[in-house]
Structure formats: structure tokens, C-alpha cells
Design a protein around this motif. Structure first.
Motif, PDB file in Angstrom:
ATOM      1  N   VAL A  88       0.833  -1.206   0.000  1.00  0.00           N
ATOM      2  CA  VAL A  88       0.000   0.000   0.000  1.00  0.00           C
ATOM      3  C   VAL A  88       0.874   1.265   0.000  1.00  0.00           C
ATOM      4  CG1 VAL A  88      -0.306   0.200   2.516  1.00  0.00           C
ATOM      5  CG2 VAL A  88      -2.115   0.992   0.972  1.00  0.00           C
ATOM      6  N   GLU A  89       2.096   1.164   0.519  1.00  0.00           N
ATOM      7  CA  GLU A  89       3.025   2.300   0.505  1.00  0.00           C
ATOM      8  C   GLU A  89       3.905   2.311  -0.738  1.00  0.00           C
ATOM      9  OE1 GLU A  89       4.915   3.273   4.435  1.00  0.00           O
ATOM     10  OE2 GLU A  89       4.044   1.317   4.922  1.00  0.00           O
ATOM     11  N   THR A  90       4.318   1.127  -1.215  1.00  0.00           N
ATOM     12  CA  THR A  90       5.196   1.083  -2.386  1.00  0.00           C
ATOM     13  C   THR A  90       4.409   1.277  -3.677  1.00  0.00           C
ATOM     14  OG1 THR A  90       4.991  -1.311  -2.779  1.00  0.00           O
ATOM     15  CG2 THR A  90       6.715  -0.573  -1.228  1.00  0.00           C
ATOM     16  N   THR A  91       3.130   0.998  -3.643  1.00  0.00           N
ATOM     17  CA  THR A  91       2.208   1.007  -4.787  1.00  0.00           C
ATOM     18  C   THR A  91       2.591  -0.014  -5.862  1.00  0.00           C
ATOM     19  OG1 THR A  91       3.233   2.826  -6.031  1.00  0.00           O
ATOM     20  CG2 THR A  91       1.573   3.424  -4.363  1.00  0.00           C
ATOM     21  N   VAL A  92       3.412  -0.996  -5.509  1.00  0.00           N
ATOM     22  CA  VAL A  92       3.758  -2.083  -6.423  1.00  0.00           C
ATOM     23  C   VAL A  92       2.862  -3.266  -6.068  1.00  0.00           C
ATOM     24  CG1 VAL A  92       5.573  -3.650  -7.227  1.00  0.00           C
ATOM     25  CG2 VAL A  92       6.133  -1.275  -6.659  1.00  0.00           C
ATOM     26  N   TRP A  93       1.906  -3.542  -6.949  1.00  0.00           N
ATOM     27  CA  TRP A  93       0.927  -4.612  -6.708  1.00  0.00           C
ATOM     28  C   TRP A  93       1.062  -5.775  -7.675  1.00  0.00           C
ATOM     29  CZ3 TRP A  93      -1.589  -4.602  -2.292  1.00  0.00           C
ATOM     30  CH2 TRP A  93      -1.779  -3.389  -1.624  1.00  0.00           C
ATOM     31  N   GLY A  94       1.807  -5.579  -8.779  1.00  0.00           N
ATOM     32  CA  GLY A  94       1.954  -6.627  -9.782  1.00  0.00           C
ATOM     33  C   GLY A  94       3.390  -6.722 -10.278  1.00  0.00           C
ATOM     34  N   ASN A  95       3.675  -7.763 -11.047  1.00  0.00           N
ATOM     35  CA  ASN A  95       5.042  -8.006 -11.524  1.00  0.00           C
ATOM     36  C   ASN A  95       5.492  -7.065 -12.634  1.00  0.00           C
ATOM     37  OD1 ASN A  95       5.731 -10.047  -9.752  1.00  0.00           O
ATOM     38  ND2 ASN A  95       4.805 -11.624 -11.036  1.00  0.00           N
ATOM     39  N   ASN A  96       4.583  -6.388 -13.293  1.00  0.00           N
ATOM     40  CA  ASN A  96       4.962  -5.515 -14.403  1.00  0.00           C
ATOM     41  C   ASN A  96       4.958  -4.040 -14.035  1.00  0.00           C
ATOM     42  OD1 ASN A  96       5.386  -7.567 -16.310  1.00  0.00           O
ATOM     43  ND2 ASN A  96       3.184  -7.787 -16.558  1.00  0.00           N
ATOM     44  N   GLU A  97       5.019  -3.739 -12.764  1.00  0.00           N
ATOM     45  CA  GLU A  97       4.980  -2.347 -12.327  1.00  0.00           C
ATOM     46  C   GLU A  97       6.371  -1.825 -12.041  1.00  0.00           C
ATOM     47  OE1 GLU A  97       2.010  -1.559  -9.391  1.00  0.00           O
ATOM     48  OE2 GLU A  97       0.749  -3.170 -10.144  1.00  0.00           O
ATOM     49  N   ASP A  98       6.498  -0.505 -12.066  1.00  0.00           N
ATOM     50  CA  ASP A  98       7.775   0.132 -11.753  1.00  0.00           C
ATOM     51  C   ASP A  98       7.901   0.339 -10.256  1.00  0.00           C
ATOM     52  OD1 ASP A  98       8.775   0.455 -14.372  1.00  0.00           O
ATOM     53  OD2 ASP A  98       7.487   2.192 -14.674  1.00  0.00           O
ATOM     54  N   VAL A  99       9.124   0.209  -9.764  1.00  0.00           N
ATOM     55  CA  VAL A  99       9.440   0.549  -8.382  1.00  0.00           C
ATOM     56  C   VAL A  99       9.789   2.034  -8.393  1.00  0.00           C
ATOM     57  CG1 VAL A  99      11.025   0.141  -6.465  1.00  0.00           C
ATOM     58  CG2 VAL A  99      10.276  -1.774  -7.901  1.00  0.00           C
ATOM     59  N   ALA A 100       9.108   2.822  -7.567  1.00  0.00           N
ATOM     60  CA  ALA A 100       9.303   4.278  -7.558  1.00  0.00           C
ATOM     61  C   ALA A 100      10.771   4.622  -7.313  1.00  0.00           C
ATOM     62  CB  ALA A 100       8.431   4.918  -6.489  1.00  0.00           C
ATOM     63  N   ALA A 101      11.289   5.574  -8.080  1.00  0.00           N
ATOM     64  CA  ALA A 101      12.690   5.984  -7.976  1.00  0.00           C
ATOM     65  C   ALA A 101      13.020   6.597  -6.624  1.00  0.00           C
ATOM     66  CB  ALA A 101      13.021   6.966  -9.097  1.00  0.00           C
ATOM     67  N   ASP A 102      12.024   7.131  -5.927  1.00  0.00           N
ATOM     68  CA  ASP A 102      12.293   7.755  -4.625  1.00  0.00           C
ATOM     69  C   ASP A 102      12.025   6.814  -3.446  1.00  0.00           C
ATOM     70  OD1 ASP A 102       9.552   7.696  -4.902  1.00  0.00           O
ATOM     71  OD2 ASP A 102       9.239   9.740  -4.180  1.00  0.00           O
ATOM     72  N   LEU A 103      11.720   5.552  -3.722  1.00  0.00           N
ATOM     73  CA  LEU A 103      11.488   4.577  -2.663  1.00  0.00           C
ATOM     74  C   LEU A 103      12.844   4.101  -2.134  1.00  0.00           C
ATOM     75  CD1 LEU A 103       9.342   2.822  -1.158  1.00  0.00           C
ATOM     76  CD2 LEU A 103       9.753   1.093  -2.932  1.00  0.00           C
ATOM     77  N   PRO A 104      13.163   4.352  -0.862  1.00  0.00           N
ATOM     78  CA  PRO A 104      14.456   3.902  -0.325  1.00  0.00           C
ATOM     79  C   PRO A 104      14.532   2.374  -0.295  1.00  0.00           C
ATOM     80  CG  PRO A 104      13.365   5.454   1.170  1.00  0.00           C
ATOM     81  CD  PRO A 104      12.366   5.070   0.121  1.00  0.00           C
ATOM     82  N   LEU A 105      15.670   1.840  -0.734  1.00  0.00           N
ATOM     83  CA  LEU A 105      15.855   0.391  -0.788  1.00  0.00           C
ATOM     84  C   LEU A 105      17.054  -0.041   0.063  1.00  0.00           C
ATOM     85  CD1 LEU A 105      15.273  -0.169  -4.607  1.00  0.00           C
ATOM     86  CD2 LEU A 105      13.653  -0.555  -2.738  1.00  0.00           C
ATOM     87  N   LEU A 106      17.024  -1.268   0.530  1.00  0.00           N
ATOM     88  CA  LEU A 106      18.045  -1.812   1.415  1.00  0.00           C
ATOM     89  C   LEU A 106      19.455  -1.668   0.845  1.00  0.00           C
ATOM     90  CD1 LEU A 106      18.852  -3.382   3.972  1.00  0.00           C
ATOM     91  CD2 LEU A 106      18.391  -5.489   2.694  1.00  0.00           C
ATOM     92  N   ALA A 107      19.655  -2.012  -0.416  1.00  0.00           N
ATOM     93  CA  ALA A 107      20.999  -1.941  -1.007  1.00  0.00           C
ATOM     94  C   ALA A 107      21.532  -0.510  -0.987  1.00  0.00           C
ATOM     95  CB  ALA A 107      20.979  -2.481  -2.433  1.00  0.00           C
ATOM     96  N   GLU A 108      20.668   0.472  -1.206  1.00  0.00           N
ATOM     97  CA  GLU A 108      21.096   1.877  -1.138  1.00  0.00           C
ATOM     98  C   GLU A 108      21.530   2.233   0.282  1.00  0.00           C
ATOM     99  OE1 GLU A 108      18.427   4.259  -4.316  1.00  0.00           O
ATOM    100  OE2 GLU A 108      17.324   3.367  -2.637  1.00  0.00           O
ATOM    101  N   TRP A 109      20.764   1.793   1.251  1.00  0.00           N
ATOM    102  CA  TRP A 109      21.073   2.082   2.650  1.00  0.00           C
ATOM    103  C   TRP A 109      22.399   1.438   3.042  1.00  0.00           C
ATOM    104  CZ3 TRP A 109      21.709  -0.679   7.186  1.00  0.00           C
ATOM    105  CH2 TRP A 109      21.626   0.056   8.360  1.00  0.00           C
ATOM    106  N   LEU A 110      22.590   0.170   2.648  1.00  0.00           N
ATOM    107  CA  LEU A 110      23.837  -0.518   2.968  1.00  0.00           C
ATOM    108  C   LEU A 110      25.029   0.168   2.316  1.00  0.00           C
ATOM    109  CD1 LEU A 110      22.620  -4.211   2.717  1.00  0.00           C
ATOM    110  CD2 LEU A 110      23.392  -3.030   4.785  1.00  0.00           C
ATOM    111  N   ARG A 111      24.875   0.605   1.084  1.00  0.00           N
ATOM    112  CA  ARG A 111      25.960   1.312   0.390  1.00  0.00           C
ATOM    113  C   ARG A 111      26.310   2.598   1.131  1.00  0.00           C
ATOM    114  NH1 ARG A 111      25.254   3.093  -5.675  1.00  0.00           N
ATOM    115  NH2 ARG A 111      25.927   1.014  -6.209  1.00  0.00           N
ATOM    116  N   GLN A 112      25.291   3.310   1.609  1.00  0.00           N
ATOM    117  CA  GLN A 112      25.502   4.547   2.372  1.00  0.00           C
ATOM    118  C   GLN A 112      26.369   4.303   3.597  1.00  0.00           C
ATOM    119  OE1 GLN A 112      21.463   6.091   2.852  1.00  0.00           O
ATOM    120  NE2 GLN A 112      22.398   7.956   3.605  1.00  0.00           N
ATOM    121  N   TYR A 113      26.271   3.123   4.179  1.00  0.00           N
ATOM    122  CA  TYR A 113      27.010   2.790   5.387  1.00  0.00           C
ATOM    123  C   TYR A 113      28.267   1.967   5.108  1.00  0.00           C
ATOM    124  CZ  TYR A 113      23.470   5.032   8.081  1.00  0.00           C
ATOM    125  OH  TYR A 113      22.642   5.991   8.599  1.00  0.00           O
TER     126      TYR A 113
END
Length: 145
Positions: A88-113
Motif C-alpha cells: 500500500v506504501e510502495t504502490t507495487v501490486w503486480g510483476n509488471n509495475e515500476d518501483v518508484a525511484a524515490d522509494l528507499p531500498l536496502l541496497a542503497e542504505w547498505l551502500r551509504q554505510y
């Protein structure tokens, strides 16, 4: 010792720490995600399946014995897992949808640290080609399985 059985369409995402001296190094992280695998197939008390590498990882690491998905569809479930947000927050409900570019992701967070990140992906739904999707933040995103 725990014994695991992998599903045919397995996804193994391996997150690997690197670049720091051993005494200052944070722990290595390996996150193994298997798509479409029932919980009752993970344990093998009769020893029918020979999985020494997974057994070793399980014996040396932390094993979550109960895990739940927000949705039974690959991309929305992985997006929820790697963003720590429900569909409901990511708005990704199906396999053919885009992941929002501003959605923070784990790999980005790990890279930051200071972590080096690598994904090894063996499921077509996460090999998004033209879209960035869940690739964002990974130093390497290997789809050549």
C-alpha cells in the motif's frame, strides 16, 4: 542442523561487506531469498535432500524460522522486503509495475554505510531490463545465471 530444499525458481541475493580492515569491519551480510517456497519444505528431518552449503550457512548464521510475505506475487513481495514498506506504501501490486525511484531500498542504505552490495538473481521477474527496479543501490546485479 537445519536442512533446506530450494525451489526451482530460486532467488539468492547476497549482500557482502568489504573494504575495511578485519578489526574494524562490520559483520558480513548474506541475505538469501527464495521465491515461491513453502515453509514446510524448508525443514527436512528425514535427510532426503543434500544441501551442505545451505546447512553450513544456517549453522553459522541467523535463521528466521517464521517469515511472512505481504503479498504472494514476486515483485511486490520483494519490493516490500527490500523497502521495509507494505505494498500500500510502495504502490507495487503486480510483476509488471515500476518501483518508484524515490522509494528507499536496502541496497542503497547498505551502500551509504560502507557496504559493498551484490545481487545474484535467477528469476526473470526481477530481471527488469529497461527499468531500474530493485537493481538500485547494488554495486553488481548479476542476472547471468
Amino acid at each position: 542442523m537445519r536442512t533446506f530444499r530450494a525451489a526451482p525458481a530460486a532467488l539468492a541475493l547476497l549482500l557482502q561487506a568489504c573494504g575495511e580492515p578485519a578489526e574494524a569491519r562490520r559483520p558480513d551480510l548474506f541475505l538469501v531469498v527464495v521465491d515461491t517456497l513453502r515453509a514446510d519444505a524448508l525443514l527436512d528431518p528425514e535427510g532426503r535432500y543434500d544441501t551442505p552449503h545451505l546447512d553450513r550457512l544456517a549453522s553459522e548464521g541467523l535463521v528466521f524460522t517464521q517469515a511472512f510475505a505481504h503479498v504472494p506475487i514476486t515483485l511486490p513481495a520483494h519490493t516490500a522486503l527490500f523497502s521495509s514498506r507494505a505494498p500500500v506504501e510502495t504502490t507495487v501490486w503486480g510483476n509488471n509495475e515500476d518501483v518508484a525511484a524515490d522509494l528507499p531500498l536496502l541496497a542503497e542504505w547498505l551502500r551509504q554505510y560502507g557496504y559493498g552490495t551484490r545481487a545474484v538473481v535467477s528469476i526473470g521477474t526481477l530481471n527488469l531490463g529497461r527499468r531500474e527496479g530493485l537493481k538500485r543501490g547494488f554495486d553488481q546485479y548479476d542476472t547471468d545465471f
